[in-house]
Design a protein around this motif. Sequence first.
Motif, PDB file in Angstrom:
ATOM      1  N   ASP B 294       0.842  -1.204   0.000  1.00  0.00           N
ATOM      2  CA  ASP B 294       0.000   0.000   0.000  1.00  0.00           C
ATOM      3  C   ASP B 294       0.876   1.252   0.000  1.00  0.00           C
ATOM      4  O   ASP B 294       1.976   1.255   0.563  1.00  0.00           O
ATOM      5  N   ALA B 295       0.336   2.334  -0.550  1.00  0.00           N
ATOM      6  CA  ALA B 295       1.039   3.618  -0.512  1.00  0.00           C
ATOM      7  C   ALA B 295       1.299   4.034   0.938  1.00  0.00           C
ATOM      8  O   ALA B 295       2.351   4.591   1.266  1.00  0.00           O
ATOM      9  N   SER B 296       0.343   3.722   1.822  1.00  0.00           N
ATOM     10  CA  SER B 296       0.512   4.125   3.219  1.00  0.00           C
ATOM     11  C   SER B 296       1.663   3.353   3.878  1.00  0.00           C
ATOM     12  O   SER B 296       2.360   3.881   4.752  1.00  0.00           O
ATOM     13  N   VAL B 297       1.882   2.110   3.431  1.00  0.00           N
ATOM     14  CA  VAL B 297       2.997   1.326   3.969  1.00  0.00           C
ATOM     15  C   VAL B 297       4.329   1.895   3.467  1.00  0.00           C
ATOM     16  O   VAL B 297       5.302   1.992   4.222  1.00  0.00           O
ATOM     17  N   VAL B 298       4.349   2.287   2.208  1.00  0.00           N
ATOM     18  CA  VAL B 298       5.557   2.919   1.661  1.00  0.00           C
ATOM     19  C   VAL B 298       5.870   4.193   2.451  1.00  0.00           C
ATOM     20  O   VAL B 298       7.007   4.422   2.871  1.00  0.00           O
ATOM     21  N   THR B 299       4.845   4.993   2.693  1.00  0.00           N
ATOM     22  CA  THR B 299       5.032   6.238   3.454  1.00  0.00           C
ATOM     23  C   THR B 299       5.584   5.952   4.847  1.00  0.00           C
ATOM     24  O   THR B 299       6.495   6.641   5.314  1.00  0.00           O
TER      25      THR B 299
END
Lengths: 481, 331
Positions: B294-299
Amino acid sequence: MDGTLVAELSASLSPDRVHNDHLEQVLYGRDASLMRGDAGVVCFPLTTAEVQACVRAALRHDRAIVPRGSGTGLAGGAVPLEQPLLIVTTKMTGIEVDLDNRVVWVQPGVINLDLTRHLKPLGFHFAPDPSSQQSCSLGGNVANNSGGPHCLAYGVTSAHVVAIEVVLPNGELAVLGGLGADPAGVDLRGAFVGSEGCMGIATRIAVRLTPNPPAVATLLADFVEPAQAAAAVSAIIAAGVVPAAIEMMDQRITQAVEAFVGAGYPTDAGAIVLVEVDGLPGGVAFETEKVREVCMAQGARSVRVAADEAERMLLWKGRKTAFGAVARVKPNYYLHDTVVPRTKLLDVLRQVYAIADRHDLIVMNVFHAGDGNLHPLLVFDAREPGILDRVHAAGEEIVRASLEAGGVLSGEHGIGLEKQPFMALQFTQPDLDAQARLRDAFDPDGRCNPAKVLPAGSRCGDLAHLDAHHRERLLADGVWV
Amino acid sequence: MSAGPGPLAPLPDRVVRDPVLLAFADEVGGVDAGPVAVEGGRTQWELGGRSEPGTRLVRAPAGVVAFEPAEMTIQVRAGTTLDELDAALEPAGQRVALQGLPRAATVGGVLCVGLSGPTRLGHGHIRETLLQTRYVSSEGLLVTAGGPTVKNVTGFDLCRVLVGSYGTLGLLAEVTLRTRPRPQATAWLAGPADPADLFDRLYRPMSLLWDGETVWLHLEGYPEDVAVQTAIALEAGLQPMAGPPPLPTGRHSVEPGVLRRFRPDRAQRSGFVAEFGVGVVHGEWPGPTQGTPDASVVTLNRRLKQLFDPTGRLNPGRDPLAPSNGKADHR
């Protein structure tokens, strides 16, 4: 003052699942510790989307959020400070088994024992089994990285959680970990487990299915002296046997439990040791004999193997209701949860008795001896003048004795509010600062369960709002914790 | 609270005084000392990206610090090789669940990379072996994460994020690991069989490998139990073998359930060896692989790196988010 917030939450959830009456605020102002806080609005979401709606509403109103499961925590982790939005997950009870991946997805409100019962017909169980397993929830188990007797061989919650869907403190959704073998990135799943509600709210949790062992044997060893029992525990591990569980109970708690549930414990024993071995039948037979031999060699008066499932369950019932039995002795108890090296168990146990004697207090010991996890219960009547200072002083000495023996502050109950001041005994400033950075990665604004776990001063500007005055107000009616 | 938030000082033994570790921290240096990375056994050196040119390489100290067999823990410096670790534990009949990894690899190295060996099905993930670590931070300070006991939930769990961080959050100097008893009996069997059927009939095998056609089964435990499990495997058509097949180069990660459902055709067989029940696939994987995070995990990963290493000096070029799929692993 909460009118708009309540209206927004009621629109997102439903009015009957958003409470801000005084009774609920008092009820949810506490957990199973003796601390008391102030709940603001209390809401009961059913879905991930509703949890997101709650977090976003809190953001709009600049309110802190505190996640809460069943409220069985013993360290004040779920005690709300300064009227936050309390997000209670008890109504989120969905269970979806995925046999192909040998996991089960649960919502955070699923009760630990309910999950194991649900899995039983399939031949599996969820291994962590805290004594509160009849009432504690999976969300709480994740938040506290819960243990239980059977974690000796099977590992604590972290070893069983594969993936977690989390609503982050900014309202975004993230899946930490994953069902795949090697999820990309660092192990955020592992960081979240045990984060005591400070990094977001788990909304779906994938836990590993543990196969039920084909054979199980439960032994009860009976010793005249606690020292013999402690030596037997070390000797079992040293003999190369890692049982599923090794629990120890001293005479006072054994007598209290026996009077409470009639588990068949010998009340004249100085201490009893409950050992469970499981696995394939050959190993179970071998380890049963080995444990019996070791216990007898350490001076056990007898070693009894439960003859059938009913007797086995009764032996465990006694252990798991120990905390309830304490109420028969005194109305209040305070316990620490330190872990000491297994080889120092006997030494620290002796110090615990000496400390209690010195402060003229009753101490009862019932604990996960196999992994050195002490639970000394200081039992008292809070109405007795001056007793709280003695309980406090004894508690701090027990912590110091455990840490000086090379141990740690908490094995499974967590830090919450109660154990916070002692963090600085175990960790240096750079250690605490690194933990603060980990938390900040998830919650840069300190919005999620603020002022828990890390003591004031772990990093610059932290917890400045929580002054000594507020800390005093946390104590429930003059009860020291 | 009468204990109050007042400043308690850390107990003397919690302040790192080991001159070897202090010297390592000095060698790593603070933020002004420039880009730095630890070189271990170079057995998984290319994973997670290449170290940027100009990065100063240092070696973590080596050697056993403390081993008390009755504790079932061992404290070693991070530069100790798996071979040396095993040699220290063997006389006591113990080992650490870092089996099947290159013997020349360092303990710190395999933990930084965080990829388990082929006994993960039986032993669990290698991250479970790490109880405590002392690492050098980006600022050049020695930090203790976790605790030395077999059970510990004190504070936030830094050990978990350090395993698999490729040395981008801190440089491991010393670790305390959980040990286990060595098994009394062990067996390898192989033959054409349905891995799912076999997996469901066995109780907690150590590993179950599958190349689309042949199954290799690794059993450990008490002799009587290994014999009973062996009988099940023989009945399923397996034969005793000396050991595992050579694992082809390359590593993919899939959900374990994918292996149950995937039916390779003739051309797809034998180019891979999959760890059944785990989801690691060695070699060329013709089946479906896992998606991107997820993008949130990358962030979250980026933010963690920024907070732990604001100047980006720790092992630049390596990235835990770099896809491991298809990259060469250590074999």
